[in-house]
Scaffold this motif. Structure first.
Motif, mmCIF file in Angstrom:
data_model
loop_
_atom_site.group_PDB
_atom_site.id
_atom_site.type_symbol
_atom_site.label_atom_id
_atom_site.label_comp_id
_atom_site.label_asym_id
_atom_site.label_seq_id
_atom_site.Cartn_x
_atom_site.Cartn_y
_atom_site.Cartn_z
ATOM 1 N N TYR A 1 0.678 6.877 -6.981
ATOM 2 C CA TYR A 1 -0.382 7.562 -7.106
ATOM 3 C C TYR A 1 -0.007 9.279 -7.104
ATOM 4 C CZ TYR A 1 -3.950 4.193 -7.892
ATOM 5 O OH TYR A 1 -4.798 2.861 -8.643
ATOM 6 N N GLU A 2 0.741 9.420 -5.764
ATOM 7 C CA GLU A 2 0.949 10.696 -5.334
ATOM 8 C C GLU A 2 2.109 11.354 -6.240
ATOM 9 O OE1 GLU A 2 1.672 10.959 -1.116
ATOM 10 O OE2 GLU A 2 -0.133 10.735 -0.663
ATOM 11 N N VAL A 3 2.735 10.578 -6.675
ATOM 12 C CA VAL A 3 4.134 11.152 -7.573
ATOM 13 C C VAL A 3 3.651 11.632 -8.868
ATOM 14 C CG1 VAL A 3 4.858 9.305 -8.793
ATOM 15 C CG2 VAL A 3 6.559 10.779 -8.133
ATOM 16 N N PHE A 4 2.295 11.557 -9.538
ATOM 17 C CA PHE A 4 2.115 11.944 -10.831
ATOM 18 C C PHE A 4 0.952 13.086 -10.307
ATOM 19 C CE2 PHE A 4 3.677 8.031 -12.069
ATOM 20 C CZ PHE A 4 4.484 8.241 -12.962
ATOM 21 N N ALA A 5 0.621 13.785 -11.238
ATOM 22 C CA ALA A 5 -0.600 14.772 -11.076
ATOM 23 C C ALA A 5 -1.822 14.209 -10.986
ATOM 24 C CB ALA A 5 -0.532 15.763 -12.250
ATOM 25 N N THR B 1 0.873 -1.215 -0.118
ATOM 26 C CA THR B 1 0.015 0.084 -0.017
ATOM 27 C C THR B 1 0.994 1.282 0.073
ATOM 28 O OG1 THR B 1 -0.170 -0.298 2.326
ATOM 29 C CG2 THR B 1 -2.024 -1.119 1.232
ATOM 30 N N LEU B 2 1.881 1.168 0.548
ATOM 31 C CA LEU B 2 2.834 2.454 0.608
ATOM 32 C C LEU B 2 3.313 2.721 -0.818
ATOM 33 C CD1 LEU B 2 4.529 4.497 2.276
ATOM 34 C CD2 LEU B 2 6.299 2.775 2.585
ATOM 35 N N LYS C 1 -6.278 8.393 -13.151
ATOM 36 C CA LYS C 1 -6.994 7.339 -13.931
ATOM 37 C C LYS C 1 -6.046 6.700 -14.625
ATOM 38 C CE LYS C 1 -10.753 6.534 -16.763
ATOM 39 N NZ LYS C 1 -11.871 7.100 -17.782
ATOM 40 N N LYS C 2 -5.016 7.176 -15.513
ATOM 41 C CA LYS C 2 -4.112 6.803 -16.193
ATOM 42 C C LYS C 2 -3.000 5.494 -15.648
ATOM 43 C CE LYS C 2 -4.161 9.764 -20.255
ATOM 44 N NZ LYS C 2 -3.197 10.698 -21.224
ATOM 45 N N VAL C 3 -2.700 6.496 -14.383
ATOM 46 C CA VAL C 3 -2.016 5.608 -13.384
ATOM 47 C C VAL C 3 -2.597 4.402 -12.940
ATOM 48 C CG1 VAL C 3 -0.537 5.598 -11.300
ATOM 49 C CG2 VAL C 3 -0.500 7.533 -12.771
ATOM 50 N N SER C 4 -3.831 4.504 -12.752
ATOM 51 C CA SER C 4 -4.539 3.257 -12.181
ATOM 52 C C SER C 4 -4.654 2.135 -13.341
ATOM 53 C CB SER C 4 -5.900 3.756 -11.542
ATOM 54 O OG SER C 4 -6.672 2.709 -11.300
#
Length: 373
Positions: free
Chosen positions: A175-179, A168-169, A184-187
């Motif tokens: 998720y946080e490193v990208f805008a 989870t970390l 959605k794209k990261v997911s």
């Protein structure tokens, strides 16, 4: 005043990209001892993640679920190595006989070469000696690769456990490193990457078991000694795309040459392996392995060779899933989509190529017409 690379001339962009690639390859090469175990651990952690999640849904604590999943993996690997070791022991007992037979065949081959081509036996031995001296660097590289694989085996359990424990970390960081607008794209990238790697590794294991069974059955029926051991080794080598299958054929042919008279068995082995490779490449791989990892054959061979040059044996195994992840990322980024298509196996028709060419021509002609109005 900031200067953007994309606003610069093509030769500056190309130089910057080339310099970045060279720097990336240099870092990957220097940090190989650290990155290779991490890469293997990441892929295996993704493979074990569904089992851990299932155990946790049944009420098993996170720590204990990871331990159970890893124990199941270790037991499965131990059983495979135990089976192979029993075969290797039998092979070791026959080594003196095989060595004597091999020396006899080598002497006959040298005499045949002297009679046919006029090359003296002493000159042949000197040529072999020179070739062995020149190949010392290659042998050293191979030994380093084997030692690297052994170091990976000892580090893997620690890395796998920590990656699963801090899953989870790691996901939260990605998720946080990208805008936020790219979440959605990261997911999608993470989901497709997980599915692709799981399907690829499970598919490889199923393919390896089927190929090992076919290899061993063919060699036993042909009367090749230690057919089960050689068949299993051939199936493991077959995990190296396209190149491993070629090496796998040489082993039973060599064993048949050393242990049997004539050449009928060798021809039978070659014919059987050709049929097995046809079944593997046209039925097993497309339906079991390549359903989620859609990399074309040309790029597969290139990345396997590049992986070998960069990380040795480990790089050959890691190259295909690594490029599959890169392709998933490329397919989600608009400027990099052409590179994703280049890696993929969807071949455009000539009609599509002509349509793109005509569009380019119209775009090139359009400004001239506006200037003339």
């Amino acid at each position: 005043m900031s200067i953007k690379i994309k606003d610069q001339p093509f030769y500056i962009q190309a130089t910057a990209i080339l310099f970045g690639l060279i720097l990336l390859v240099y870092v990957l090469n220097i940090l190989a001892d650290i990155l290779v175990p991490l890469a293997f651990a990441a892929f295996l952690a993704i493979l074990l993640n569904p089992l851990c999640n299932r155990l946790q849904r049944k009420g098993v604590p996170k720590f204990l679920s990871i331990i159970i999943a890893m124990l199941i993996m270790i037991i499965a690997v131990t059983l495979v190595f135990y089976f192979l070791s029993t075969q290797i022991v039998q092979f070791g007992d026959a080594m003196p006989m095989l060595q004597k037979k091999f020396e006899s065949i080598t002497a006959e081959l040298k005499n045949w070469i002297q009679t046919t081509f006029g090359v003296a036996v002493t000159k042949q031995e000197q040529m072999i000696k020179d070739a062995l001296n020149n190949s010392q660097a290659v042998v050293g590289r191979t030994l380093n690769g084997v030692l690297g694989v052994l170091s990976v085996v000892f580090l893997l359990p620690v890395y796998i456990f920590l990656m699963l424990f801090y899953k989870t970390l790691i996901l939260n960081f990605l998720y946080e490193v990208f805008a936020e607008e790219n979440s959605k794209k990261v997911s999608e990238v993470l989901s497709e990457t997980k599915t692709a790697i799981q399907s690829y590794i499970v598919g490889l294991l199923i393919e390896m078991i089927i190929v090992a069974a076919m290899n061993s059955t063919a060699l036993v029926l042909l009367g090749v000694k230690y057919g089960i051991l050689i068949g299993c080794i051939g199936a493991i080598l077959n995990l190296i795309p396209y190149l491993g299958g070629i090496i796998a054929i040489a082993l039973p042919v060599l064993m048949a040459t050393v242990t049997k008279d004539g050449y009928s068995t060798q021809l039978g082995v070659i014919a059987a392996y050709i049929v097995i490779q046809f079944i593997d490449n046209n039925i097993l791989v497309p339906r079991i392995v390549s359903s989620k990892v859609q990399i074309n054959a040309l790029m597969s061979i290139i990345v396997v060779l590049l992986g070998n040059q960069l990380w040795g044996i480990s790089g050959m195994f890691l190259s295909i899933p690594f490029v599959a992840v890169i392709k998933i990322v490329f397919d989600r980024i608009e400027p990099l989509k052409p590179w994703g298509k280049l890696l993929g196996d969807n071949i455009p028709t000539q009609q599509m190529v002509d349509i793109w060419r005509n569009r380019r021509k119209r775009r090139a002609v359009l400004p001239k017409r506006e200037d003339s109005i």
